[in-house]
Write a protein that holds these residues in place. Structure first.
Motif, mmCIF file in Angstrom:
data_model
loop_
_atom_site.group_PDB
_atom_site.id
_atom_site.type_symbol
_atom_site.label_atom_id
_atom_site.label_comp_id
_atom_site.label_asym_id
_atom_site.label_seq_id
_atom_site.Cartn_x
_atom_site.Cartn_y
_atom_site.Cartn_z
ATOM 1 N N ASN A 160 22.267 -2.468 16.032
ATOM 2 C CA ASN A 160 21.045 -2.280 15.237
ATOM 3 C C ASN A 160 21.018 -0.841 14.698
ATOM 4 O OD1 ASN A 160 20.263 -4.909 15.990
ATOM 5 N ND2 ASN A 160 19.330 -4.145 17.876
ATOM 6 N N VAL A 161 21.853 -0.582 13.702
ATOM 7 C CA VAL A 161 22.068 0.784 13.229
ATOM 8 C C VAL A 161 20.820 1.356 12.571
ATOM 9 C CG1 VAL A 161 23.434 2.227 11.669
ATOM 10 C CG2 VAL A 161 24.552 0.445 13.025
ATOM 11 N N ALA A 162 20.138 0.547 11.768
ATOM 12 C CA ALA A 162 18.923 1.049 11.109
ATOM 13 C C ALA A 162 17.870 1.438 12.143
ATOM 14 C CB ALA A 162 18.379 -0.001 10.141
ATOM 15 N N GLU A 163 17.709 0.600 13.167
ATOM 16 C CA GLU A 163 16.768 0.923 14.245
ATOM 17 C C GLU A 163 17.197 2.198 14.969
ATOM 18 O OE1 GLU A 163 15.866 -2.045 17.110
ATOM 19 O OE2 GLU A 163 15.440 -3.591 15.611
ATOM 20 N N ALA A 164 18.491 2.321 15.218
ATOM 21 C CA ALA A 164 19.003 3.502 15.918
ATOM 22 C C ALA A 164 18.642 4.770 15.153
ATOM 23 C CB ALA A 164 20.515 3.402 16.092
ATOM 24 N N GLN A 165 18.809 4.749 13.833
ATOM 25 C CA GLN A 165 18.479 5.931 13.037
ATOM 26 C C GLN A 165 17.000 6.281 13.163
ATOM 27 O OE1 GLN A 165 20.480 6.414 9.085
ATOM 28 N NE2 GLN A 165 21.146 4.313 9.442
ATOM 29 N N GLN A 166 16.146 5.278 13.156
ATOM 30 C CA GLN A 166 14.708 5.536 13.276
ATOM 31 C C GLN A 166 14.363 6.127 14.645
ATOM 32 O OE1 GLN A 166 12.508 5.412 10.727
ATOM 33 N NE2 GLN A 166 14.413 5.019 9.608
ATOM 34 N N HIS A 167 15.029 5.653 15.673
ATOM 35 C CA HIS A 167 14.769 6.184 17.014
ATOM 36 C C HIS A 167 15.239 7.634 17.128
ATOM 37 C CE1 HIS A 167 13.472 2.255 17.963
ATOM 38 N NE2 HIS A 167 14.653 1.728 18.233
ATOM 39 N N TYR A 168 16.403 7.939 16.555
ATOM 40 C CA TYR A 168 16.874 9.322 16.563
ATOM 41 C C TYR A 168 15.905 10.227 15.802
ATOM 42 C CZ TYR A 168 21.483 7.667 18.190
ATOM 43 O OH TYR A 168 22.513 7.117 18.905
ATOM 44 N N ALA A 187 23.313 15.800 18.279
ATOM 45 C CA ALA A 187 24.720 15.416 18.414
ATOM 46 C C ALA A 187 24.885 13.902 18.318
ATOM 47 C CB ALA A 187 25.275 15.930 19.736
ATOM 48 N N ASN A 188 23.998 13.157 18.960
ATOM 49 C CA ASN A 188 24.090 11.694 18.886
ATOM 50 C C ASN A 188 23.934 11.200 17.450
ATOM 51 O OD1 ASN A 188 24.432 11.458 21.654
ATOM 52 N ND2 ASN A 188 22.260 11.111 22.068
ATOM 53 N N PHE A 189 22.984 11.783 16.737
ATOM 54 C CA PHE A 189 22.754 11.376 15.347
ATOM 55 C C PHE A 189 23.930 11.815 14.470
ATOM 56 C CE2 PHE A 189 19.141 11.199 11.938
ATOM 57 C CZ PHE A 189 19.675 10.020 11.442
ATOM 58 N N ALA A 190 24.483 13.004 14.732
ATOM 59 C CA ALA A 190 25.651 13.464 13.978
ATOM 60 C C ALA A 190 26.817 12.499 14.159
ATOM 61 C CB ALA A 190 26.049 14.859 14.441
ATOM 62 N N ASP A 191 27.010 12.039 15.385
ATOM 63 C CA ASP A 191 28.093 11.092 15.666
ATOM 64 C C ASP A 191 27.910 9.816 14.857
ATOM 65 O OD1 ASP A 191 30.430 10.334 16.941
ATOM 66 O OD2 ASP A 191 29.416 9.591 18.726
ATOM 67 N N LEU A 192 26.678 9.322 14.790
ATOM 68 C CA LEU A 192 26.408 8.120 13.999
ATOM 69 C C LEU A 192 26.642 8.375 12.514
ATOM 70 C CD1 LEU A 192 25.454 5.214 13.673
ATOM 71 C CD2 LEU A 192 23.089 6.053 13.729
ATOM 72 N N MET A 193 26.236 9.535 12.024
ATOM 73 C CA MET A 193 26.431 9.846 10.607
ATOM 74 C C MET A 193 27.916 9.902 10.245
ATOM 75 S SD MET A 193 23.547 10.043 8.929
ATOM 76 C CE MET A 193 23.195 8.540 9.851
#
Length: 289
Positions: A160-168, A187-193
Motif C-alpha cells: 500500500n505505497v500511497a498509504e505508506a507515503q501518507q503515514h510518513y 530515512a524511511n521515506f527517502a528509501d521509498l522515494m
C-alpha cells in the motif's frame, strides 16, 4: 577536592545524563553503573542504566539490570517495555512478546506497548498484524510519531505505497519542529522515494535525516545512493566514505562506493572496496531495528 556526601552521586548522574543526551550510550551506562553503587540501588537508576545498556547494544546486560526492579516499583511497567526490546534483540521473541503483554495488562492505555509489540510483528514478517497493532497505538495516542512512521513501513510491506507515503508525511508533520532529533522517518521515506524513482526528493530527505543524526550511517548511505541515481557518483563518494567510517560492518555503502570508484576510473580503489564489501557482508548479522 573532597566531595560532600551526595555530591558524588549527583555528579555521576549528571554526567550519565549528559552522555545519554549526546548519544554516547556506553559512556552513559558506565556513569549510571557507578551511580547505582555511589547512590545506592534504586529503581529509577536501574531503569536509566538498563536503557543506556540497551542503546549501547548490550541487551543481555540490560535484561539483567532491569530484572532488579521489583513488581511494586513505579518503574516496573517502563522496565518491562525496555526489557522486551532487549529480549527481542537477543532473538528471544516469545519472551519479548509475553513481556509486552504483561506490561499491557498493567497499563492498557500506554501507546508505547502496542507500538513495541507491532515492531516485533513487523520484523517477523507479520505485516498485517503489525499494521493493525500500530493503528492501535495511534488510537491510544494520535501523536505517536514512531507508530505513524512504522505504520508507513508496514503499509509499504503490504504493497500500500500511497498509504505508506501518507503515514510518513503524518510522522514528519509531528516531528518536524517538536522532535528535531528524530531522523528515522526521513530515512524511511527517502528509501521509498528511491524505490519510486524520485531521486531528488530522496536526497533531500536523506540529507535532513543526516542533519538530525549525523552518526547514523544509513542516513549518509541513502544520500549517496540517491546521488548515484542522478548520475553524480563523484558527489556520492563522500557520503559513502562517511557511512563506512561510522560503521565498517555495514555492507551496502562498501558496494556502492566500489561502483562509484569504478565509474570514476579509480579501479584500484574499486577492487579494494569490493573486497571490503565482501568481508562486511560475511560479518553482518540479520539486522534487527
Amino acid at each position: 577536592m573532597v566531595l560532600a556526601p551526595g555530591q558524588d552521586c549527583q555528579e555521576k548522574q549528571a554526567a550519565a545524563r549528559r552522555a545519554y543526551e549526546a548519544r554516547r550510550y556506553a559512556e552513559a551506562a558506565e556513569h549510571f553503573s557507578v551511580a547505582t553503587r555511589t547512590c545506592g540501588p534504586s529503581a529509577p537508576l536501574f531503569l536509566a542504566l538498563g536503557q543506556a545498556q540497551l542503546l549501547a547494544q548490550n541487551p543481555a546486560d540490560a535484561v539483567a539490570t532491569l530484572e532488579r526492579i521489583r513488581t511494586d516499583d513505579a518503574e516496573y511497567v517502563p522496565s518491562l517495555k525496555v526489557k522486551a526490546r532487549a529480549l527481542y534483540l537477543l532473538h528471544r521473541d516469545p519472551e519479548a512478546e509475553e513481556t509486552l503483554k504483561r506490561a499491557a495488562a498493567r497499563a492498557p492505555r500506554d501507546a508505547e506497548i502496542p507500538y513495541h509489540l507491532a515492531r516485533i510483528y513487523y520484523q517477523q514478517g507479520r505485516h498485517t498484524e503489525a499494521a493493525e497493532t500500530f493503528r492501535r497505538a495511534i488510537t491510544l495516542d494520535p501523536r505517536a510519531y514512531r507508530a505513524w512512521d512504522n505504520l508507513g513501513l508496514a503499509s509499504e510491506a503490504l504493497g500500500n505505497v500511497a498509504e505508506a507515503q501518507q503515514h510518513y508525511l503524518k510522522a514528519i508533520a509531528l516531528v518536524h519542529k517538536d522532535y528535531p532529533r528524530y531522523d528515522v522517518v526521513y530515512a524511511n521515506f527517502a528509501d521509498l522515494m528511491i524505490k519510486l524513482g524520485n531521486y531528488q526528493r530522496a536526497f533531500d530527505l536523506a540529507v535532513e535525516a543526516a542533519e538530525r543524526n549525523p552518526n547514523e550511517p544509513r542516513n549518509l548511505f541513502l544520500a549517496g545512493k540517491a546521488l548515484v541515481q542522478v548520475g553524480r557518483s563523484d558527489l556520492s563518494v563522500r557520503w559513502f566514505e562517511q557511512a563506512i567510517a561510522l560503521n565498517a560492518d555495514y555492507p551496502e555503502p562498501h558496494y556502492l562506493l566500489s561502483q562509484a570508484y569504478r565509474k570514476l576510473g579509480r579501479l584500484a580503489d574499486a577492487e579494494r572496496t569490493l573486497k571490503s564489501f565482501q568481508a562486511a557482508a560475511a560479518r553482518a548479522p540479520k539486522e534487527r531495528r
